[in-house]
Design a protein around this motif. Sequence first.
Motif, PDB file in Angstrom:
ATOM      1  N   ASP A   1      -3.515  14.878  -5.934  1.00  0.00           N
ATOM      2  CA  ASP A   1      -4.020  13.553  -6.310  1.00  0.00           C
ATOM      3  C   ASP A   1      -3.102  12.903  -7.354  1.00  0.00           C
ATOM      4  N   ILE A   2      -2.668  13.700  -8.340  1.00  0.00           N
ATOM      5  CA  ILE A   2      -1.760  13.157  -9.365  1.00  0.00           C
ATOM      6  C   ILE A   2      -0.446  12.729  -8.718  1.00  0.00           C
TER       7      ILE A   2
ATOM      8  N   LYS B   1       0.099  11.733  -5.628  1.00  0.00           N
ATOM      9  CA  LYS B   1      -0.081  10.499  -4.852  1.00  0.00           C
ATOM     10  C   LYS B   1      -0.181   9.283  -5.771  1.00  0.00           C
ATOM     11  N   THR B   2      -0.927   9.432  -6.867  1.00  0.00           N
ATOM     12  CA  THR B   2      -1.062   8.321  -7.807  1.00  0.00           C
ATOM     13  C   THR B   2       0.284   7.987  -8.437  1.00  0.00           C
TER      14      THR B   2
ATOM     15  N   MET C   1       2.537   6.118  -6.053  1.00  0.00           N
ATOM     16  CA  MET C   1       2.147   4.720  -5.879  1.00  0.00           C
ATOM     17  C   MET C   1       2.580   3.874  -7.081  1.00  0.00           C
ATOM     18  N   VAL C   2       2.376   4.387  -8.286  1.00  0.00           N
ATOM     19  CA  VAL C   2       2.755   3.629  -9.485  1.00  0.00           C
ATOM     20  C   VAL C   2       4.274   3.472  -9.544  1.00  0.00           C
TER      21      VAL C   2
ATOM     22  N   PHE D   1      -6.856   1.160   0.895  1.00  0.00           N
ATOM     23  CA  PHE D   1      -7.341   2.043  -0.158  1.00  0.00           C
ATOM     24  C   PHE D   1      -8.613   2.740   0.312  1.00  0.00           C
TER      25      PHE D   1
ATOM     26  N   VAL E   1      -1.679  -1.229 -14.255  1.00  0.00           N
ATOM     27  CA  VAL E   1      -2.529  -0.448 -13.348  1.00  0.00           C
ATOM     28  C   VAL E   1      -3.673   0.154 -14.162  1.00  0.00           C
TER      29      VAL E   1
ATOM     30  N   LEU F   1      -6.090   3.529 -14.522  1.00  0.00           N
ATOM     31  CA  LEU F   1      -6.119   4.950 -14.181  1.00  0.00           C
ATOM     32  C   LEU F   1      -7.442   5.572 -14.618  1.00  0.00           C
ATOM     33  N   TRP F   2      -8.020   6.383 -13.712  1.00  0.00           N
ATOM     34  CA  TRP F   2      -9.200   7.158 -14.074  1.00  0.00           C
ATOM     35  C   TRP F   2      -8.751   8.329 -14.945  1.00  0.00           C
TER      36      TRP F   2
ATOM     37  N   LEU G   1       1.342   9.968 -16.144  1.00  0.00           N
ATOM     38  CA  LEU G   1       1.121  10.748 -14.924  1.00  0.00           C
ATOM     39  C   LEU G   1       2.121  11.894 -14.801  1.00  0.00           C
TER      40      LEU G   1
END
Length: 217
Positions: A69-70, A72-73, A76-77, A116, A134, A136-137, A155
Amino acid sequence: MSDVATEKQERNPRGIPKAPFIADVAEFLGPHPNPESALKEFQTALAKYRYMDHNLSQRRRGLEDKIPDIKKTLAMVEFLQERREGKQADDTEGDDLDDEEVGDGGSAVRPLTTTFELNDTLYAEAQLDDTDTVYLWLGANVMLSYKLPAAIALLRSKLESAQSSLATVIEDLEFLREQITVMEVNTARVYNWDVKRRREQREKEAKEGKAVGTKTG
């Protein structure tokens, strides 16, 4: 395994004690052997090792879910940052041109069309305007806004930390499973030694009984 012996045990870098291998059971139990007490201590140690193994296995699964998940995030960023840098470069080149107009096919960056995830099997389409921010959670229902460079730095730091933690957890799991195996072997050795000792005692008592009976007769 007394408290003093436990304090002197070797430990791995995270403080997990190393299980001692019992090479000589008779020497380990001493002149007044109490196999039942030793076996009880072994079972207690095994329960602790298995508890740690269970907790670390859960942590490993969590990290293995978290790292993709990290990644992929972060990808994208980084894509948004590269796209923005490309637009800025085009704008700079455009400023150097004298008396030229940019038409529809010029350097202006059109909104980015993407999808998304709404749910595991449900996606929606959206258009992203050019942005330098952006959200971020961070967990615990907390979301914060970051500028793109700060988000990338955060990230990357989280990814490096998670990968380091995963390597440590895997190392600890391998160490724990070695200790569990050692304790299981120790348990079997002490149990078998006690069975043999009891059998020899019975045979000795039987021979002594026969000898007494022969003398009496």
